[in-house]
Design a protein around this motif. Structure first.
Motif, mmCIF file in Angstrom:
data_model
loop_
_atom_site.group_PDB
_atom_site.id
_atom_site.type_symbol
_atom_site.label_atom_id
_atom_site.label_comp_id
_atom_site.label_asym_id
_atom_site.label_seq_id
_atom_site.Cartn_x
_atom_site.Cartn_y
_atom_site.Cartn_z
ATOM 1 N N CYS A 1 -0.212 5.628 -5.628
ATOM 2 C CA CYS A 1 -1.495 5.619 -4.928
ATOM 3 C C CYS A 1 -1.861 4.211 -4.468
ATOM 4 O O CYS A 1 -2.892 3.665 -4.849
ATOM 5 C CB CYS A 1 -2.604 6.155 -5.829
ATOM 6 S SG CYS A 1 -2.161 7.702 -6.616
ATOM 7 N N GLY A 2 -0.981 3.619 -3.690
ATOM 8 C CA GLY A 2 -1.291 2.290 -3.162
ATOM 9 C C GLY A 2 -0.685 1.172 -3.984
ATOM 10 O O GLY A 2 -1.391 0.417 -4.644
ATOM 11 N N ILE A 3 0.647 1.102 -3.959
ATOM 12 C CA ILE A 3 1.336 0.042 -4.711
ATOM 13 C C ILE A 3 1.500 -1.184 -3.821
ATOM 14 O O ILE A 3 1.916 -1.071 -2.663
ATOM 15 C CB ILE A 3 2.749 0.516 -5.145
ATOM 16 C CG1 ILE A 3 2.663 1.734 -6.055
ATOM 17 C CG2 ILE A 3 3.546 -0.618 -5.777
ATOM 18 C CD1 ILE A 3 2.318 1.440 -7.482
ATOM 19 N N ASN A 4 1.150 -2.330 -4.358
ATOM 20 C CA ASN A 4 1.410 -3.602 -3.683
ATOM 21 C C ASN A 4 2.242 -4.471 -4.616
ATOM 22 O O ASN A 4 1.894 -4.637 -5.784
ATOM 23 C CB ASN A 4 0.093 -4.313 -3.357
ATOM 24 C CG ASN A 4 -0.683 -3.552 -2.300
ATOM 25 O OD1 ASN A 4 -0.270 -3.461 -1.142
ATOM 26 N ND2 ASN A 4 -1.799 -2.966 -2.713
ATOM 27 N N LEU A 5 3.345 -4.980 -4.078
ATOM 28 C CA LEU A 5 4.236 -5.761 -4.934
ATOM 29 C C LEU A 5 5.053 -6.714 -4.068
ATOM 30 O O LEU A 5 5.544 -6.329 -2.999
ATOM 31 C CB LEU A 5 5.159 -4.791 -5.677
ATOM 32 C CG LEU A 5 6.038 -5.317 -6.801
ATOM 33 C CD1 LEU A 5 5.194 -5.897 -7.917
ATOM 34 C CD2 LEU A 5 6.905 -4.180 -7.343
ATOM 35 N N GLN A 6 5.163 -7.926 -4.528
ATOM 36 C CA GLN A 6 5.917 -8.937 -3.792
ATOM 37 C C GLN A 6 6.946 -9.536 -4.754
ATOM 38 O O GLN A 6 6.572 -10.052 -5.803
ATOM 39 C CB GLN A 6 4.931 -10.023 -3.320
ATOM 40 C CG GLN A 6 5.526 -11.080 -2.430
ATOM 41 C CD GLN A 6 5.797 -10.540 -1.017
ATOM 42 O OE1 GLN A 6 5.025 -9.746 -0.506
ATOM 43 N NE2 GLN A 6 6.913 -10.950 -0.430
ATOM 44 N N ASN B 1 0.812 -1.232 0.000
ATOM 45 C CA ASN B 1 0.000 0.000 0.000
ATOM 46 C C ASN B 1 0.841 1.276 0.000
ATOM 47 O O ASN B 1 0.594 2.195 0.778
ATOM 48 C CB ASN B 1 -0.941 -0.033 1.229
ATOM 49 C CG ASN B 1 -1.989 1.077 1.137
ATOM 50 O OD1 ASN B 1 -2.440 1.414 0.039
ATOM 51 N ND2 ASN B 1 -2.349 1.640 2.278
ATOM 52 N N LEU B 2 1.846 1.312 -0.865
ATOM 53 C CA LEU B 2 2.766 2.454 -0.858
ATOM 54 C C LEU B 2 2.166 3.685 -1.548
ATOM 55 O O LEU B 2 1.720 3.621 -2.692
ATOM 56 C CB LEU B 2 4.081 2.066 -1.549
ATOM 57 C CG LEU B 2 5.195 3.118 -1.485
ATOM 58 C CD1 LEU B 2 5.717 3.284 -0.072
ATOM 59 C CD2 LEU B 2 6.341 2.735 -2.418
ATOM 60 N N HIS B 3 2.172 4.770 -0.810
ATOM 61 C CA HIS B 3 1.714 6.053 -1.356
ATOM 62 C C HIS B 3 2.885 7.028 -1.321
ATOM 63 O O HIS B 3 3.573 7.120 -0.313
ATOM 64 C CB HIS B 3 0.582 6.639 -0.506
ATOM 65 C CG HIS B 3 -0.715 5.912 -0.651
ATOM 66 N ND1 HIS B 3 -1.784 6.413 -1.345
ATOM 67 C CD2 HIS B 3 -1.109 4.690 -0.194
ATOM 68 C CE1 HIS B 3 -2.790 5.556 -1.304
ATOM 69 N NE2 HIS B 3 -2.413 4.495 -0.604
ATOM 70 N N ALA B 4 3.081 7.757 -2.398
ATOM 71 C CA ALA B 4 4.142 8.765 -2.392
ATOM 72 C C ALA B 4 3.678 9.982 -3.153
ATOM 73 O O ALA B 4 2.892 9.896 -4.105
ATOM 74 C CB ALA B 4 5.406 8.209 -3.028
ATOM 75 N N SER B 5 4.186 11.141 -2.727
ATOM 76 C CA SER B 5 3.813 12.374 -3.416
ATOM 77 C C SER B 5 5.047 13.236 -3.602
ATOM 78 O O SER B 5 6.098 12.995 -3.008
ATOM 79 C CB SER B 5 2.756 13.124 -2.613
ATOM 80 O OG SER B 5 3.278 13.453 -1.344
ATOM 81 N N ILE B 6 4.891 14.228 -4.438
ATOM 82 C CA ILE B 6 5.984 15.166 -4.669
ATOM 83 C C ILE B 6 5.414 16.573 -4.629
ATOM 84 O O ILE B 6 4.247 16.792 -4.988
ATOM 85 C CB ILE B 6 6.691 14.859 -6.016
ATOM 86 C CG1 ILE B 6 8.020 15.602 -6.095
ATOM 87 C CG2 ILE B 6 5.802 15.191 -7.203
ATOM 88 C CD1 ILE B 6 8.920 15.093 -7.199
ATOM 89 N N GLN B 7 6.258 17.500 -4.176
ATOM 90 C CA GLN B 7 5.825 18.892 -4.167
ATOM 91 C C GLN B 7 6.334 19.517 -5.465
ATOM 92 O O GLN B 7 7.529 19.473 -5.742
ATOM 93 C CB GLN B 7 6.445 19.587 -2.957
ATOM 94 C CG GLN B 7 5.670 20.785 -2.512
ATOM 95 C CD GLN B 7 6.153 21.293 -1.162
ATOM 96 O OE1 GLN B 7 7.311 21.099 -0.808
ATOM 97 N NE2 GLN B 7 5.289 21.936 -0.422
ATOM 98 N N ASP B 8 5.440 20.079 -6.251
ATOM 99 C CA ASP B 8 5.886 20.654 -7.523
ATOM 100 C C ASP B 8 6.374 22.094 -7.330
ATOM 101 O O ASP B 8 6.423 22.600 -6.220
ATOM 102 C CB ASP B 8 4.789 20.545 -8.603
ATOM 103 C CG ASP B 8 3.588 21.418 -8.302
ATOM 104 O OD1 ASP B 8 3.682 22.299 -7.436
ATOM 105 O OD2 ASP B 8 2.540 21.199 -8.943
ATOM 106 N N ASP B 9 6.726 22.730 -8.433
ATOM 107 C CA ASP B 9 7.308 24.078 -8.369
ATOM 108 C C ASP B 9 6.379 25.089 -7.706
ATOM 109 O O ASP B 9 6.813 26.071 -7.130
ATOM 110 C CB ASP B 9 7.638 24.580 -9.787
ATOM 111 C CG ASP B 9 8.589 23.627 -10.477
ATOM 112 O OD1 ASP B 9 9.296 22.898 -9.749
ATOM 113 O OD2 ASP B 9 8.616 23.594 -11.715
ATOM 114 N N LYS B 10 5.095 24.836 -7.828
ATOM 115 C CA LYS B 10 4.136 25.784 -7.241
ATOM 116 C C LYS B 10 3.759 25.375 -5.828
ATOM 117 O O LYS B 10 2.713 25.788 -5.315
ATOM 118 C CB LYS B 10 2.889 25.869 -8.122
ATOM 119 C CG LYS B 10 3.157 26.484 -9.493
ATOM 120 C CD LYS B 10 1.936 26.337 -10.388
ATOM 121 C CE LYS B 10 2.303 26.610 -11.833
ATOM 122 N NZ LYS B 10 1.531 25.763 -12.752
#
Lengths: 252, 263
Positions: free
Chosen positions: A23-28, A6-15
């Motif tokens: 938005c919710g990665i599942n991987l094995q 359930n990996l969620h990640a975000s980035i702050q853009d220039d503005k």
């Protein structure tokens, strides 16, 4: 080996706007497996690769990642490298004034130091690096140039694979290593990757195209769209994607 | 102190200038002569060095400054026809230091290469460099290339000027000053200037002030290097680019070692 929940990640853009990318990665991924992650531009493939390697630009907002049953996200990039994670960069960085051989030796010895192994001396190092350069089809003159400076696209990617062979990672992540490569370079890259395949190593291949997967045959293919893995399957999935594009999955 | 290299004399061993009562040195390289000079003053607050390069003379001049006291250095270089002067100015410390360099290329074919590295690591260190190259003659060449590395609250002011007279046609002049800030409190001010009255010349200039490339830093860390080691390697890389232009192997090694000492 690698478990993503359930990996969620975000980035702050220039503005200064927060943009959610994962938005919710599942991987094995189990030892010995090769996984391919495919998907359209902007789906978050490179973000996933970079977040796993520890790039600080990304904010992990939820989820967990375990590498060999230990919390990966708590580690610095260098600690991840020492534990055997390797990212082959989509855009290898040019570092003027730093000799490529010096860089390679410093990288190898940094990792050996963190693993409490003895440092490689100049003679052993040179022998090893020459052998690996031959494997990826790189001329020895590239040892004496600044890291990636003025290298062509193909030379940069070969240099990434050379670093990978020198560092012998347990988990290698190739971030669009095939982009911009001619067929010779593609084959050299694939040969390098395949030589690393073994029952206790895993590889993640991030790519747009099925072409690389003709040479590096994956065990599993995942399709990533809008920050989620929406379909997983065997290697035949790549052919289907090549024929139909990604549209049919995005609508589903 | 006066050093005169006689006509046609080629001095193979470098000459080391250390100290003089009044801090004044004159170096005259007569026609067709060749010499390498190392200059390092330890206890003089004010120094003045004059270099005269006569027709077809070749002078290599290296100056290292590494004491902490405030000081002011003046260097003037006069060049005749087809002479070639190559210099390197290394500034490793100093509170309130001033370095003034003037070069006059007065006859055709004269070339001068001014290179330098300043590396300021402590709060109070401050360096002002004021450099001017005057092209008085046609077919003369100059290359000004200075780099600065600044840490903590150190300050650097760089003013580099290339002046080209109206009749000094077909000259080539390059000028660059690049600064790397290793802390948020360090400050570098740079003013590259070209003042050109001739109309058939090739001149370029550029100046930058920046910090370490975060992508390069991440790249090195992703290869297992600790953050502090990665910063050190990138900083050395920034310095190497100008250091590697040093032709004298002893000086190259000395300056390289000094740079590698810094954490």
């Amino acid at each position: 080996m690698l478990s993503i929940e359930n990996l969620h990640a975000s980035i702050q853009d220039d503005k200064q706007q927060i943009k959610n990318i994962l938005c919710g990665i599942n991987l094995q991924i189990n030892p010995g497996e090769v996984h391919a992650i495919m998907g359209p531009n902007g789906s978050g493939k490179s973000t996933l690769a970079n977040a796993l390697a520890g790039r600080e630009d990304y904010q992990i907002t939820a989820g967990k990642v375990e590498f060999d049953h230990k919390d990966l996200l708590a580690l610095t990039p260098e600690e991840r490298a020492a534990r055997g994670l390797f990212l082959a960069f989509q855009y290898p960085v040019e570092i003027p004034g730093v000799n490529n051989m010096y860089f390679l030796k410093a990288a190898v010895n940094s990792i050996r130091k963190q693993r409490n192994l003895s440092q490689l001396d100049a003679i052993d190092f040179l022998k090893l690096v020459k052998e690996k350069m031959q494997e990826v089809g790189m001329d020895e003159k590239f040892l004496h140039r600044a890291v990636n400076e003025g290298f062509s696209g193909g030379e940069k990617k070969r240099n990434e694979i050379l670093q990978m062979l020198m560092l012998e990672p347990r988990l290698a992540i190739l971030d669009e290593t095939d982009s911009g490569l001619d067929i010779d370079a593609l084959q050299a890259v694939a040969k390098g990757v395949n030589s690393l395949r073994s029952k206790d190593r895993s590889i993640i291949v991030v790519t747009h195209y099925q072409r690389l997967l003709d040479y590096i045959v994956p065990d599993v293919i995942h399709v990533m769209v809008k920050g989620q893995i929406i379909k997983s399957g065997g290697k035949e999935l790549a052919l289907e994607l090549e024929a139909k594009g990604y549209g049919w999955l995005e609508c589903a | 102190m006066r050093v005169i290299i006689a006509k046609n004399q080629i001095v193979s061993e470098p000459i080391q200038l250390n100290c003089d009562e009044n801090g004044h040195a004159i170096i005259v390289a007569e026609e067709n002569s060749e010499v390498t000079i190392f200059e390092e003053y330890f206890d003089k607050l004010e120094t003045h060095t004059e270099i005269f390069a006569e027709k077809n003379a070749r002078v290599n001049f290296y100056k290292i400054q590494k004491c902490s006291a405030p000081r002011s250095t003046n260097i003037t270089i006069q060049q005749k026809q087809d002479s070639c002067v190559k210099t390197f100015f290394a500034n490793f410390a100093g509170e309130n230091c001033q370095q003034i360099i003037r070069v006059n290329l007065s006859e055709k074919g004269a070339s001068c290469y001014l290179r330098g590295l300043s590396y300021l690591t402590e709060n109070k260190q401050q360096l002002t460099q004021d450099i001017q190259i005057n092209h008085h003659a046609a077919h003369s060449n100059s290359d000004m290339y200075f780099k600065g590395i600044l840490n903590k609250k150190s300050r650097s002011h760089f003013k580099g000027k290339v002046y080209v007279e109206r009749h000094a046609q077909h000259i080539r002049a390059e000028q660059a000053n690049h600064n790397l800030l290793l802390s948020n409190d360090a400050e570098a001010e740079t003013r590259p200037e070209l003042e050109i009255y001739a109309n058939d010349v090739k001149c370029s200039h550029g100046a930058t002030v920046g910090q370490l490339d975060p992508d390069a830093l991440f790249y090195l860390r992703a290869r297992g290097m600790e953050k502090s080691d990665a910063i050190k390697l990138l900083t050395q890389g920034f310095a190497n680019d100008v250091i590697q232009k040093i032709e004298n192997p002893y000086m190259l090694q000395r300056i390289q070692e000094q740079v590698n000492q810094y954490e």
